[in-house]
Design an enzyme around this catalytic site. Structure first.
Site, PDB file in Angstrom:
ATOM      1  N   GLY A  12     -65.292 -43.304  -9.174  1.00 51.99           N
ATOM      2  CA  GLY A  12     -64.902 -41.979  -9.766  1.00 51.99           C
ATOM      3  C   GLY A  12     -63.793 -41.253  -8.927  1.00 51.99           C
ATOM      4  N   ILE A  14     -63.860 -39.997  -5.904  1.00 52.21           N
ATOM      5  CA  ILE A  14     -64.163 -40.224  -4.292  1.00 52.21           C
ATOM      6  C   ILE A  14     -63.946 -41.819  -4.396  1.00 52.21           C
ATOM      7  CG2 ILE A  14     -65.788 -40.659  -2.324  1.00 52.21           C
ATOM      8  CD1 ILE A  14     -64.591 -37.982  -2.665  1.00 52.21           C
ATOM      9  N   GLY A  15     -64.401 -42.546  -5.010  1.00 56.57           N
ATOM     10  CA  GLY A  15     -64.526 -43.957  -5.045  1.00 56.57           C
ATOM     11  C   GLY A  15     -63.316 -44.712  -5.442  1.00 56.57           C
ATOM     12  N   ASN A 105     -73.828 -37.296  -1.562  1.00 59.09           N
ATOM     13  CA  ASN A 105     -73.917 -35.608  -2.090  1.00 59.09           C
ATOM     14  C   ASN A 105     -75.248 -35.449  -2.330  1.00 59.09           C
ATOM     15  OD1 ASN A 105     -71.838 -33.868  -2.170  1.00 59.09           O
ATOM     16  ND2 ASN A 105     -71.754 -33.939  -4.344  1.00 59.09           N
ATOM     17  N   LYS A 206     -73.608 -30.791   5.213  1.00 58.27           N
ATOM     18  CA  LYS A 206     -73.007 -30.591   4.041  1.00 58.27           C
ATOM     19  C   LYS A 206     -73.857 -30.018   3.045  1.00 58.27           C
ATOM     20  CE  LYS A 206     -70.084 -33.285   0.573  1.00 58.27           C
ATOM     21  NZ  LYS A 206     -69.733 -34.519   0.178  1.00 58.27           N
TER      22      LYS A 206
END
Length: 325
Positions: A12, A14-15, A105, A206
């Site tokens: 997506g 990030i990837g 995440n 995070k």
């Protein structure tokens, strides 16, 4: 071992950025994608706008893991709700001495593997119900990754790197064997990469942003600057962050400074969209189990009240049900 063949599972935002940067760094990159994306990537590649430049690269792609073969390094970048679907394919994609990095995440299924004192070994049902995820992984070669990197989809299907470029890596049991060699792969691709002593600390640090900005932005369909500018949403964000800090303390980790200090850094990001807001706009499922569900579950196990998080989870569940009608 030498890492040359790399597979991105679910490229997506990030990837996709990782695929482009790794190819440009000289790695042999493939990607496991859903069938509808195969032809699109084969014909147009993945385009990334980064620091005033535009790059387009085309990894080898397939929806069949057997067609891609085995890799020295497998990088999982799918959202939590899709992990159970791809977990069964990881062994097929990984060479006998290969390593697996899961970019996380929220709170991952492996959080209490080798960590947590009295909670060590606890399975979080919110992200690993009945072991449907963990059964497919070998803990000895699993690596957690926590990334701070703003990447957004553009209307033309390209990616834009908006801000930040930091990656923290660590094994769930926080042993360091082979970690520097894996980290060097990402450094070579241009990521500011640290091997951390306790990856769970990076997860929870995070989480304070995940548990607050993500769900509120998804409900309000608002960018970070608008959420911070409103007095009432600002108080809600603080309350959610403080619930995250409370469970962080409860599992023996550092809750960090006053969460209000995060607002100044978020303000610098301007009208940035959280990943959850981008998912709302794209009509995708929301990553609520890892971000809210697992946090609430840890609160229940440690005796920490999480009323705001529970309310946000309920509201987002109703929102998702309405979107499915």
């Amino acid at each position: 071992m030498g890492y040359r063949r790399v597979c991105i599972v679910g490229p997506g935002a990030i990837g996709g950025m990782m695929a482009v940067k790794l190819i440009r760094a000289g790695f042999e990159v493939s990607a496991l994608v859903r069938e509808p994306r195969v032809a699109q990537i084969e014909s147009s590649g993945i385009t990334l706008h980064d620091d005033g430049e535009t790059f387009t690269e085309t990894p080898a792609v397939s929806a069949d893991p057997h067609e891609l073969g085995q890799h020295d390094l497998v990088i999982i970048t799918v959202k939590e709700y899709a992990l159970a679907d791809v977990a069964q394919h990881i062994a097929t994609l990984t060479a006998s001495e290969g390593q697996v990095v899961q970019i996380t995440n929220g709170i991952p299924w492996w959080f209490f593997h080798g960590f947590g004192a009295g909670l060590q070994g606890t399975r979080l049902q919110s992200v690993d119900r009945g072991g449907q995820v963990s059964r497919y992984f070998e803990a000895g070669r699993h690596i957690g990754g926590v990334i701070n990197c703003g990447v957004s989809w553009q209307d033309d299907g390209s990616l834009r790197h908006d801000h930040s470029n930091h990656l923290a890596l660590g094994r769930p049991d926080n042993t360091a064997d082979g970690m520097e060699e894996v980290a060097e792969v990402f450094r070579t691709a241009g990521y500011n990469t640290d091997v951390v002593d306790t990856i769970q600390q990076a997860v929870m640090t995070k989480l304070l942003a995940n548990i607050s900005f993500n769900p509120v932005s998804a409900l309000c369909s608002a960018t970070l600057d608008r959420l911070i500018a409103n007095e009432h949403t600002r108080h809600l964000l603080l309350g959610l962050m403080n619930e995250g800090r409370a469970i962080t303390t409860a599992v023996g980790l550092d809750p960090g400074p006053d969460p209000a200090e995060r607002f100044s850094s978020a303000t610098k990001m301007g009208a940035s969209k959280t990943s959850m807001l981008q998912d709302v706009e794209a009509g995708k499922p929301l990553e609520i189990n890892a971000i809210l569900g697992a946090a609430i579950e840890i609160g229940e196990k440690t005796g920490v009240p999480m009323p705001l998080s529970q309310a946000m989870l309920g509201l987002l569940q109703v929102k998702m049900q309405g979107a499915a009608l």
